[in-house]
Design a protein around this motif. Structure first.
Motif, short mmCIF file in Angstrom:
data_model
loop_
_atom_site.label_atom_id
_atom_site.label_comp_id
_atom_site.label_asym_id
_atom_site.label_seq_id
_atom_site.Cartn_x
_atom_site.Cartn_y
_atom_site.Cartn_z
N ILE A 285 0.84 -1.20 0.00
CA ILE A 285 0.00 0.00 0.00
C ILE A 285 0.87 1.25 0.00
N GLU A 286 0.64 2.10 -1.00
CA GLU A 286 1.27 3.42 -1.04
C GLU A 286 0.16 4.47 -0.95
N VAL A 287 0.39 5.48 -0.15
CA VAL A 287 -0.60 6.54 0.06
C VAL A 287 -0.09 7.83 -0.55
N GLU A 288 -0.90 8.45 -1.42
CA GLU A 288 -0.57 9.75 -1.98
C GLU A 288 -1.31 10.82 -1.17
N THR A 289 -0.56 11.77 -0.63
CA THR A 289 -1.16 12.77 0.26
C THR A 289 -0.59 14.15 -0.01
N ASN A 290 -1.38 15.18 0.33
CA ASN A 290 -0.88 16.56 0.15
C ASN A 290 0.01 17.02 1.30
N GLY A 291 0.20 16.19 2.31
CA GLY A 291 1.18 16.49 3.35
C GLY A 291 0.71 17.48 4.40
N THR A 292 -0.60 17.63 4.56
CA THR A 292 -1.10 18.57 5.58
C THR A 292 -1.77 17.85 6.76
N ILE A 293 -1.90 16.52 6.69
CA ILE A 293 -2.51 15.75 7.78
C ILE A 293 -1.55 14.60 8.12
N ALA A 294 -1.08 14.58 9.34
CA ALA A 294 -0.07 13.60 9.75
C ALA A 294 -0.71 12.22 9.99
N PRO A 295 0.09 11.16 9.89
CA PRO A 295 -0.40 9.84 10.30
C PRO A 295 -0.82 9.88 11.76
N ALA A 296 -2.07 9.47 12.02
CA ALA A 296 -2.60 9.56 13.38
C ALA A 296 -3.38 8.33 13.78
N PHE B 194 -4.10 2.09 10.63
CA PHE B 194 -3.91 2.35 9.20
C PHE B 194 -2.43 2.43 8.87
N ASP B 195 -1.72 3.23 9.65
CA ASP B 195 -0.31 3.53 9.38
C ASP B 195 0.55 2.26 9.32
N LEU C 202 4.98 17.83 7.87
CA LEU C 202 6.10 17.42 7.01
C LEU C 202 7.18 16.73 7.84
N ALA C 203 7.43 17.26 9.05
CA ALA C 203 8.43 16.64 9.92
C ALA C 203 8.00 15.23 10.33
N ALA C 204 6.71 15.04 10.56
CA ALA C 204 6.22 13.71 10.95
C ALA C 204 6.40 12.72 9.81
N PHE C 205 6.10 13.14 8.60
CA PHE C 205 6.31 12.24 7.45
C PHE C 205 7.79 11.93 7.27
N GLN C 206 8.63 12.98 7.36
CA GLN C 206 10.07 12.76 7.18
C GLN C 206 10.60 11.78 8.23
N ALA C 207 10.13 11.95 9.46
CA ALA C 207 10.60 11.10 10.57
C ALA C 207 10.10 9.66 10.44
N SER C 208 9.05 9.44 9.65
CA SER C 208 8.49 8.08 9.54
C SER C 208 9.46 7.13 8.86
N GLY C 209 10.37 7.67 8.04
CA GLY C 209 11.26 6.80 7.28
C GLY C 209 10.57 6.08 6.15
N ARG C 210 9.30 6.43 5.92
CA ARG C 210 8.52 5.79 4.84
C ARG C 210 7.90 6.85 3.94
N ALA C 211 8.60 7.95 3.74
CA ALA C 211 8.04 9.03 2.94
C ALA C 211 9.01 9.48 1.86
N VAL C 212 8.45 9.80 0.70
CA VAL C 212 9.17 10.54 -0.33
C VAL C 212 8.33 11.78 -0.62
N PHE C 213 8.95 12.77 -1.24
CA PHE C 213 8.27 14.06 -1.45
C PHE C 213 8.24 14.34 -2.96
N LYS C 214 7.02 14.52 -3.45
CA LYS C 214 6.82 14.68 -4.90
C LYS C 214 6.17 16.03 -5.15
N PHE C 215 6.80 16.83 -6.00
CA PHE C 215 6.32 18.19 -6.23
C PHE C 215 5.92 18.37 -7.69
N VAL C 216 4.77 18.99 -7.88
CA VAL C 216 4.33 19.39 -9.21
C VAL C 216 4.85 20.81 -9.45
#
Ligand code: SF4
Length: 242
Positions: A117-128, A132-133, A161-175
């Protein structure tokens, strides 16, 4: 493709607000581009980007919420995905992180069946939601730049953004709209320590994807950013459900 009619309709607010399920197709963007995948698109979004390519999933001024979405029990969402071959499942939106607890039972069933499972997100809501996580293999986080038309305080949440970075399971994709966005992204990356980074052009035609990637390539290579195509656009332009 909208929600398949064979899926049962629910009125429970605890069930998934689903926009569409489709596949097998290919993931067109980001680190898994080119892989066979199934897509689960949730309804609703907490942002309102000017150049959103899926407004039918959230913009109820332009689209009918009743026509575009349905509430579906999580186990039925999972069963529909499991009809498709292929290991990779992309959970996207809209903004799927708005529905973490509703999605958790589907994620558990999919993971138990060996799906990634890969989740595409806009990065404004942290894993909580741990339920699910724990089943998410990768978060593909796509913070929005100025050209998407919203104030920074709405689209950039440093603590998230810090929470995603700290997860060790995030990449950052920019349009990126074009090379004029490179400096803004570089500053954002430096400020928040984001990586690894993928960049891709804002484009809904095959010609524009090619043109946009050529325009971004040198700047991306210079900064160590990966370049993402939009393979689904190269193959099928903006056909929905591909
Ligand atoms: S965050 Fe994504 S789905 Fe939501 S409005 Fe922006 S581009 Fe569209």
């Amino acid at each position: 493709m909208k929600v398949p009619s064979r899926l049962p309709v629910s009125t429970s607010r605890g069930d998934v607000l689903l926009c569409e399920v489709f596949g097998p197709t290919i993931q067109g963007e980001g680190p898994s581009a080119g892989q066979v995948a199934s897509f689960l698109r949730t309804g609703g979004c907490n942002l309102a980007c000017d150049s959103c390519d899926t407004p039918y999933s959230w913009d109820w001024r332009r689209f009918s919420r009743a026509e575009q979405t349905r509430r579906v029990p999580a186990q039925d969402v999972a069963a529909e995905i499991l009809r498709h071959p292929g290991e990779l499942v992309i959970v996207t939106g809209g903004e799927p992180m708005m529905q973490q607890s509703r999605l958790a039972p589907a994620a558990a069933l999919l993971a138990a069946a060996g799906r990634r499972i890969e989740v595409e997100t806009n990065g404004t809501i942290a894993p909580a939601c741990g339920a699910f996580d724990q089943h998410v293999a990768l978060y593909v986080v796509s913070p929005k730049l100025t050209h998407m038309g919203m104030p920074e305080r709405r689209r950039i949440r440093p603590e998230v953004l810090a929470a995603f970075q700290a997860s060790g399971r995030a990449v950052f994709k920019f349009v990126l709209d074009g090379p004029q966005d490179v400096d803004e992204l570089a500053a954002l990356q430096d400020r928040h320590g984001l990586g690894p980074v993928w960049v891709m052009p804002q484009a809904t035609t095959a010609a524009a994807v090619t043109r946009g990637m050529r325009a971004l390539a040198d700047a991306a290579i210079e900064r160590g950013w990966n370049i993402s195509p939009r393979l689904h656009v190269l193959l099928w332009e903006d056909e929905r459900g591909r």
